[in-house]
Design a protein around this motif. Structure first.
Motif, mmCIF file in Angstrom:
data_model
loop_
_atom_site.group_PDB
_atom_site.id
_atom_site.type_symbol
_atom_site.label_atom_id
_atom_site.label_comp_id
_atom_site.label_asym_id
_atom_site.label_seq_id
_atom_site.Cartn_x
_atom_site.Cartn_y
_atom_site.Cartn_z
ATOM 1 N N LEU A 61 0.542 -0.860 0.118
ATOM 2 C CA LEU A 61 0.130 0.058 -0.035
ATOM 3 C C LEU A 61 0.422 1.177 -0.336
ATOM 4 O O LEU A 61 1.968 1.263 0.661
ATOM 5 N N LEU A 62 0.309 2.541 -0.579
ATOM 6 C CA LEU A 62 1.431 3.176 -1.186
ATOM 7 C C LEU A 62 0.338 4.694 -0.683
ATOM 8 O O LEU A 62 -0.891 4.594 -1.560
ATOM 9 N N VAL A 63 0.395 4.750 0.589
ATOM 10 C CA VAL A 63 -0.535 6.043 0.621
ATOM 11 C C VAL A 63 -0.104 7.638 0.759
ATOM 12 O O VAL A 63 1.351 8.225 1.009
ATOM 13 N N LEU A 64 -0.342 8.950 -0.344
ATOM 14 C CA LEU A 64 0.325 9.906 -0.790
ATOM 15 C C LEU A 64 -0.316 11.060 -0.272
ATOM 16 O O LEU A 64 -1.810 11.119 -0.619
ATOM 17 N N ASP A 65 0.476 11.511 -0.158
ATOM 18 C CA ASP A 65 0.177 12.582 0.251
ATOM 19 C C ASP A 65 -0.392 14.047 -1.283
ATOM 20 O O ASP A 65 0.686 13.498 -1.774
ATOM 21 N N ILE A 66 -0.807 14.967 -0.944
ATOM 22 C CA ILE A 66 -0.951 15.223 -2.667
ATOM 23 C C ILE A 66 -0.194 16.600 -1.789
ATOM 24 O O ILE A 66 0.243 16.852 -3.201
ATOM 25 N N GLU A 67 -0.379 17.893 -1.210
ATOM 26 C CA GLU A 67 0.849 18.553 -1.055
ATOM 27 C C GLU A 67 1.589 18.313 -0.244
ATOM 28 O O GLU A 67 1.858 18.252 0.490
ATOM 29 N N MET A 68 2.719 19.034 -1.166
ATOM 30 C CA MET A 68 3.615 18.377 -0.345
ATOM 31 C C MET A 68 5.178 19.318 -1.736
ATOM 32 O O MET A 68 4.926 19.545 -2.886
ATOM 33 N N PRO A 69 5.934 19.768 -0.813
ATOM 34 C CA PRO A 69 7.659 20.504 -2.038
ATOM 35 C C PRO A 69 8.423 19.377 -2.398
ATOM 36 O O PRO A 69 8.064 18.512 -2.648
ATOM 37 N N LEU A 70 9.099 19.550 -3.619
ATOM 38 C CA LEU A 70 9.811 19.534 -4.397
ATOM 39 C C LEU A 70 8.885 18.822 -5.578
ATOM 40 O O LEU A 70 9.142 18.786 -6.866
ATOM 41 N N MET A 71 8.239 18.242 -5.351
ATOM 42 C CA MET A 71 7.595 17.018 -6.343
ATOM 43 C C MET A 71 5.752 17.179 -5.256
ATOM 44 O O MET A 71 5.803 16.252 -4.379
ATOM 45 N N ASP A 72 4.175 17.380 -5.891
ATOM 46 C CA ASP A 72 3.071 16.969 -5.099
ATOM 47 C C ASP A 72 3.086 15.518 -5.268
ATOM 48 O O ASP A 72 3.489 15.236 -5.912
ATOM 49 N N PHE A 76 3.575 13.333 -8.847
ATOM 50 C CA PHE A 76 4.507 11.672 -8.820
ATOM 51 C C PHE A 76 2.967 10.838 -9.610
ATOM 52 O O PHE A 76 3.700 10.552 -9.669
ATOM 53 N N LEU A 77 1.707 10.984 -9.192
ATOM 54 C CA LEU A 77 0.994 9.781 -10.126
ATOM 55 C C LEU A 77 1.560 10.558 -11.582
ATOM 56 O O LEU A 77 1.686 9.248 -12.626
ATOM 57 N N GLU A 78 2.113 11.450 -11.795
ATOM 58 C CA GLU A 78 2.007 11.686 -13.470
ATOM 59 C C GLU A 78 3.823 11.226 -13.905
ATOM 60 O O GLU A 78 3.921 10.207 -14.942
ATOM 61 N N ALA A 79 4.362 10.985 -13.060
ATOM 62 C CA ALA A 79 5.811 10.629 -13.090
ATOM 63 C C ALA A 79 5.641 8.892 -12.677
ATOM 64 O O ALA A 79 6.514 7.924 -13.613
ATOM 65 N N TYR A 80 5.161 9.130 -11.475
ATOM 66 C CA TYR A 80 4.917 6.939 -11.905
ATOM 67 C C TYR A 80 4.570 6.305 -12.840
ATOM 68 O O TYR A 80 4.528 5.852 -12.633
ATOM 69 N N ASN A 81 3.482 6.790 -13.805
ATOM 70 C CA ASN A 81 2.746 6.131 -14.838
ATOM 71 C C ASN A 81 3.454 6.353 -15.803
ATOM 72 O O ASN A 81 3.159 5.730 -17.114
ATOM 73 N N ILE A 82 4.476 7.134 -15.877
ATOM 74 C CA ILE A 82 5.139 7.166 -16.963
ATOM 75 C C ILE A 82 6.506 5.993 -16.446
ATOM 76 O O ILE A 82 7.097 6.202 -17.496
ATOM 77 N N LEU A 83 6.999 6.439 -15.485
ATOM 78 C CA LEU A 83 8.018 5.372 -15.301
ATOM 79 C C LEU A 83 7.933 4.304 -14.621
ATOM 80 O O LEU A 83 8.868 3.030 -14.861
ATOM 81 N N PHE A 84 6.864 3.824 -14.534
ATOM 82 C CA PHE A 84 6.773 2.473 -14.168
ATOM 83 C C PHE A 84 5.491 1.542 -15.202
ATOM 84 O O PHE A 84 4.177 1.760 -15.244
ATOM 85 N N LYS A 85 5.700 0.238 -15.354
ATOM 86 C CA LYS A 85 5.135 -0.243 -16.604
ATOM 87 C C LYS A 85 3.486 -0.753 -15.840
ATOM 88 O O LYS A 85 3.651 -0.748 -14.581
ATOM 89 N N LYS A 86 2.678 -0.813 -16.391
ATOM 90 C CA LYS A 86 1.674 -0.969 -16.254
ATOM 91 C C LYS A 86 1.545 -2.739 -15.163
ATOM 92 O O LYS A 86 1.101 -2.916 -13.733
ATOM 93 N N GLU A 87 2.556 -3.127 -15.131
ATOM 94 C CA GLU A 87 2.674 -4.622 -13.989
ATOM 95 C C GLU A 87 2.390 -4.420 -12.582
ATOM 96 O O GLU A 87 2.444 -4.693 -11.998
ATOM 97 N N GLU A 88 3.908 -3.789 -13.138
ATOM 98 C CA GLU A 88 4.526 -2.619 -11.659
ATOM 99 C C GLU A 88 3.157 -2.087 -10.728
ATOM 100 O O GLU A 88 3.132 -2.658 -9.877
ATOM 101 N N ARG A 89 2.823 -1.091 -11.679
ATOM 102 C CA ARG A 89 1.770 -0.152 -10.968
ATOM 103 C C ARG A 89 0.703 -0.896 -10.702
ATOM 104 O O ARG A 89 0.342 -0.858 -8.910
ATOM 105 N N GLU A 90 0.648 -2.805 -10.785
ATOM 106 C CA GLU A 90 -0.714 -2.403 -10.794
ATOM 107 C C GLU A 90 -0.476 -3.634 -9.534
ATOM 108 O O GLU A 90 -1.157 -4.328 -9.088
ATOM 109 N N LYS A 91 0.645 -3.816 -9.065
ATOM 110 C CA LYS A 91 0.982 -4.230 -7.504
ATOM 111 C C LYS A 91 1.235 -3.942 -6.844
ATOM 112 O O LYS A 91 1.249 -4.267 -5.565
#
Length: 141
Positions: A61-72, A76-91
């Protein structure tokens, strides 16, 4: 106490006190769960990049805050979708946790295919148990 197949949680929040309190809370509910923290989206992406092969489907489980400095959380969600394959994200069950309850934030979060839930701070027994029940296998209920 909840007995489930949830084995690992990554708390992503820039507030150290929030991370500490959520860690204590989660340890009380699931004493055997492994808990890691990241203080921004960059650190969370680095963590996932170095541990993605260790993550077993249905146990993380990843619990993600929305408001953060440097990368909110949104960045994060945009980069996560680009950097990780669908099979990895589905885990990973990814839940957004925000201090600003609004329908706009909830709609935006749940519109992202990687987000399974949107909760409001502080993390509570009821909300956490709801996540576990909805996204992880519960044993001996």
């Amino acid at each position: 106490m909840v007995n489930s197949n949830l084995k690992w949680v990554l708390l992503v929040d820039d507030d150290g006190t929030t991370n500490m309190l959520n860690t204590l809370f989660l340890k009380r509910v699931l004493p055997d769960v492994k808990i890691d923290t990241a203080i921004n989206g960059h650190r969370a992406l680095d963590f996932l990049d170095s541990h993605i092969d260790e993550i077993e489907p249905g146990t993380f489980l990843l619990v993600l805050d929305i408001e953060m400095p440097l990368m909110d959380g949104w960045e994060f969600l945009e980069a996560y979708n680009i950097l990780f394959k669908k099979e990895e994200r589905e885990k990973i069950a990814l839940t957004v946790l925000t201090a600003r309850p609004s329908e706009e934030v909830k709609y935006r979060a749940l519109s992202n295919n990687n987000v399974c839930d949107c909760l409001y701070k502080p993390l509570s027994d009821i909300n956490f148990k709801k996540i576990v029940k909805n996204f992880f296998t519960i044993e001996n209920e």
